[in-house]
Design a protein around this motif. Structure first.
Motif, PDB file in Angstrom:
ATOM      1  N   UNK A  52       0.815  -1.212   0.000  1.00 47.21           N
ATOM      2  CA  UNK A  52       0.000   0.000   0.000  1.00 47.21           C
ATOM      3  C   UNK A  52       0.851   1.266   0.000  1.00 47.21           C
ATOM      4  N   UNK A  53       0.310   2.309  -0.599  1.00 46.84           N
ATOM      5  CA  UNK A  53       0.985   3.612  -0.604  1.00 46.84           C
ATOM      6  C   UNK A  53       0.132   4.684   0.069  1.00 46.84           C
ATOM      7  N   UNK A  54      -1.064   4.319   0.515  1.00 48.55           N
ATOM      8  CA  UNK A  54      -1.950   5.288   1.170  1.00 48.55           C
ATOM      9  C   UNK A  54      -2.521   4.674   2.444  1.00 48.55           C
ATOM     10  N   UNK A  55      -2.867   5.490   3.434  1.00 48.96           N
ATOM     11  CA  UNK A  55      -3.460   4.956   4.666  1.00 48.96           C
ATOM     12  C   UNK A  55      -4.910   4.538   4.443  1.00 48.96           C
ATOM     13  N   UNK A 319      -9.269   2.757  -9.927  1.00 44.04           N
ATOM     14  CA  UNK A 319      -8.348   2.815  -8.801  1.00 44.04           C
ATOM     15  C   UNK A 319      -7.446   4.040  -8.976  1.00 44.04           C
ATOM     16  N   UNK A 320      -7.497   4.992  -8.068  1.00 46.22           N
ATOM     17  CA  UNK A 320      -6.515   6.072  -8.144  1.00 46.22           C
ATOM     18  C   UNK A 320      -5.104   5.490  -8.163  1.00 46.22           C
ATOM     19  N   UNK A 321      -4.210   6.028  -8.991  1.00 43.70           N
ATOM     20  CA  UNK A 321      -2.870   5.445  -9.114  1.00 43.70           C
ATOM     21  C   UNK A 321      -2.139   5.362  -7.781  1.00 43.70           C
ATOM     22  N   UNK A 322      -1.248   4.409  -7.687  1.00 40.88           N
ATOM     23  CA  UNK A 322      -0.441   4.260  -6.474  1.00 40.88           C
ATOM     24  C   UNK A 322       0.383   5.503  -6.197  1.00 40.88           C
ATOM     25  N   UNK A 323       0.707   6.252  -7.242  1.00 39.26           N
ATOM     26  CA  UNK A 323       1.522   7.448  -7.091  1.00 39.26           C
ATOM     27  C   UNK A 323       0.734   8.636  -6.552  1.00 39.26           C
ATOM     28  N   UNK A 324      -0.582   8.506  -6.475  1.00 36.91           N
ATOM     29  CA  UNK A 324      -1.421   9.590  -5.967  1.00 36.91           C
ATOM     30  C   UNK A 324      -1.581   9.454  -4.452  1.00 36.91           C
ATOM     31  N   UNK A 325      -1.410  10.559  -3.744  1.00 37.65           N
ATOM     32  CA  UNK A 325      -1.528  10.549  -2.287  1.00 37.65           C
ATOM     33  C   UNK A 325      -2.992  10.498  -1.865  1.00 37.65           C
ATOM     34  N   UNK A 326      -3.227  10.293  -0.573  1.00 34.71           N
ATOM     35  CA  UNK A 326      -4.599  10.326  -0.063  1.00 34.71           C
ATOM     36  C   UNK A 326      -5.232  11.690  -0.325  1.00 34.71           C
ATOM     37  N   UNK A 327      -4.469  12.740  -0.132  1.00 32.69           N
ATOM     38  CA  UNK A 327      -4.945  14.087  -0.452  1.00 32.69           C
ATOM     39  C   UNK A 327      -5.313  14.170  -1.933  1.00 32.69           C
ATOM     40  N   UNK A 328      -4.452  13.621  -2.784  1.00 32.50           N
ATOM     41  CA  UNK A 328      -4.680  13.687  -4.222  1.00 32.50           C
ATOM     42  C   UNK A 328      -5.870  12.885  -4.700  1.00 32.50           C
ATOM     43  N   UNK A 329      -6.231  11.823  -3.972  1.00 32.62           N
ATOM     44  CA  UNK A 329      -7.391  11.011  -4.352  1.00 32.62           C
ATOM     45  C   UNK A 329      -8.634  11.887  -4.470  1.00 32.62           C
ATOM     46  N   UNK A 330      -8.806  12.792  -3.492  1.00 23.22           N
ATOM     47  CA  UNK A 330     -10.011  13.618  -3.472  1.00 23.22           C
ATOM     48  C   UNK A 330      -9.792  15.011  -4.048  1.00 23.22           C
ATOM     49  N   UNK A 331      -8.535  15.408  -4.212  1.00 24.07           N
ATOM     50  CA  UNK A 331      -8.229  16.701  -4.823  1.00 24.07           C
ATOM     51  C   UNK A 331      -8.111  16.597  -6.333  1.00 24.07           C
ATOM     52  N   UNK A 332      -7.644  15.423  -6.824  1.00 24.14           N
ATOM     53  CA  UNK A 332      -7.392  15.260  -8.259  1.00 24.14           C
ATOM     54  C   UNK A 332      -8.175  14.078  -8.842  1.00 24.14           C
TER      55      UNK A 332
END
Length: 418
Positions: A52-55, A319-332
């Motif tokens: 995993x890359x996000x919490x 699936x949001x990419x692994x390179x996207x942060x938790x913030x980025x999931x909902x921001x981008x």
């Protein structure tokens, strides 16, 4: 550019996101029947070969974030929100109450529920395994999901029988397995009729989702067409209640044209629900956001659906990419997926009303004439000659679609230095 400090990175993402433009307001986004899955937003970036890359994130936060974006509908697997051991017990009822509170407070509706019949060890040999205890447990699970769906106000129940298949030849009897799987669906429909009657609600629309491979080596119902055949096989006691939830990428995975698969479902009156995403033909299930890989194909898909009156949900199964942060999931990730879909949907409306495409299509449907009005209807050479020049309009229509996709139909051109 100098390295960007950690405490400035989110601000940079937000500033560049705003600079991109082209965003719709949350109010506009809510006008579309777009649903956000719990599992998509909660995906932590894990996979068979990577960590995993996000919490983790819970359903209250996902629902709140969706509300802020303007996604008006929410979908879930039973075990996305309720532990397996809590299903059908007090813990389930407590969690359903929390879900109803979160949905109400954020102005969202639950549109679809689905049963996890692929992850837990109990499904190692599929929900239609030889062991009667497994099959009875499968019936309990799908019945229970129907009850959860009615409690949450859902209108759809989806079934992805991902583990319905085998690794080694001869291990199962396919005929038995398909019959046993039908028994689970029959149990779900029977319970649906019972619960809907007690609650004074319509029955759910039960939607089968096909996938050509993964996680089993061989899949018994690998395509939407296979699902249509299964629905019409006579094994289901309520086939009128059962339709399809095609997934765009699942059709690409076996080399099919998603638009053609959707057309066949529309002809059968069985296109109930649609999972939207993107990806690459003949590759594994990468679940990329809609329109990032095949925007022209997506435009064509939405032209078909708009032209033929599809009014069901569009479920953001990516699936949001692994390179996207938790913030980025909902921001981008989710805002841009919604906005690309809306833009492509409205472009599809432009295609349908475009005078050039309309005239070209009308001419093709009218056909050609030799001019003398007395052609021989059995003269193949004469018929071919009469329509020969008209068929060039196929390529012209394709060019016009690209023009609309790129904005060229509105006069957008590039100045090339000589």
């Amino acid at each position: 550019m100098k390295p960007v400090p950690i405490d400035q990175q989110q601000a940079l993402v937000s500033r560049l996101m705003q600079a991109c433009g082209g965003s719709y307001s949350p109010e506009t986004r809510r006008k579309y029947y777009i649903s956000g899955p719990q599992w998509a937003a909660a995906y932590q970036g894990q996979g068979l070969f990577y960590a995993p890359t996000r919490p983790a994130i819970g359903f209250e936060d996902v629902i709140r974030k969706y509300a802020g974006i303007g996604i008006g509908y929410w979908t879930t697997h039973d075990t996305d929100v309720i532990p397996t051991e809590g299903l059908g017990r007090d813990q389930q009822f407590e969690i359903v109450a929390r879900l109803l509170k979160a949905l109400s407070e954020n102005g969202l509706q639950c549109s679809m529920v689905t049963t996890e019949t692929f992850y837990h060890a109990v499904w190692a040999a599929s929900p239609a395994a030889e062991a009667p205890a497994v099959r009875e447990y499968a019936k309990f699970r799908v019945r229970n999901t129907v009850e959860i769906g009615h409690e949450l106000g859902a209108g759809f129940a989806v079934y992805w029988p991902g583990s319905l298949g085998y690794y080694v030849q001869g291990a199962i009897d396919e005929m038995d397995t398909l019959r046993w799987y039908a028994e689970a669906l029959n149990a779900a429909c029977d319970r649906d009729i019972e619960v809907a009657g007690k609650k004074g609600r319509p029955t759910l629309k039960h939607c089968l989702e096909a996938k050509p491979f993964e996680p089993q080596a061989e899949i018994l119902l690998p395509t939407s067409d296979a699902m249509l055949a299964f629905i019409g096989s006579g094994l289901l006691t309520h086939p009128e209640m059962v339709g399809l939830n095609p997934e765009y990428l699942h059709e690409l995975m076996w080399g099919a044209a998603p638009r053609a698969a959707l057309a066949r479902a529309l002809l059968a009156g069985k296109l109930f629900h649609f999972d939207i995403n993107d990806g690459y033909r003949l590759k594994h299930d990468v679940d990329i956001g809609v329109g990032l890989v095949n925007p022209l194909d997506w435009l064509n898909v939405l032209v078909l659906l708009r032209s033929h009156g599809y009014n069901g949900p569009f479920n953001l199964d990516f699936k949001p990419p692994r390179t996207t942060s938790q913030f980025g999931v909902f921001e981008v990730s989710f805002p841009t997926a919604v906005d690309r879909f809306i833009t492509l949907w409205e472009m599809a409306g432009e295609v349908i009303s475009d005078p050039i495409i309309q005239e070209a299509t009308d001419a093709l449907k009218a056909g050609g004439s030799s001019g003398d009005g007395a052609g021989d209807p059995h003269d193949a050479e004469a018929i071919a000659k009469a329509n020969h020049e008209l068929l060039t309009l196929h390529e012209l229509i394709a060019h016009r679609l690209v023009q609309i996709l790129l904005g060229l139909h509105r006069g957008r051109v590039f100045s090339i230095g000589r």
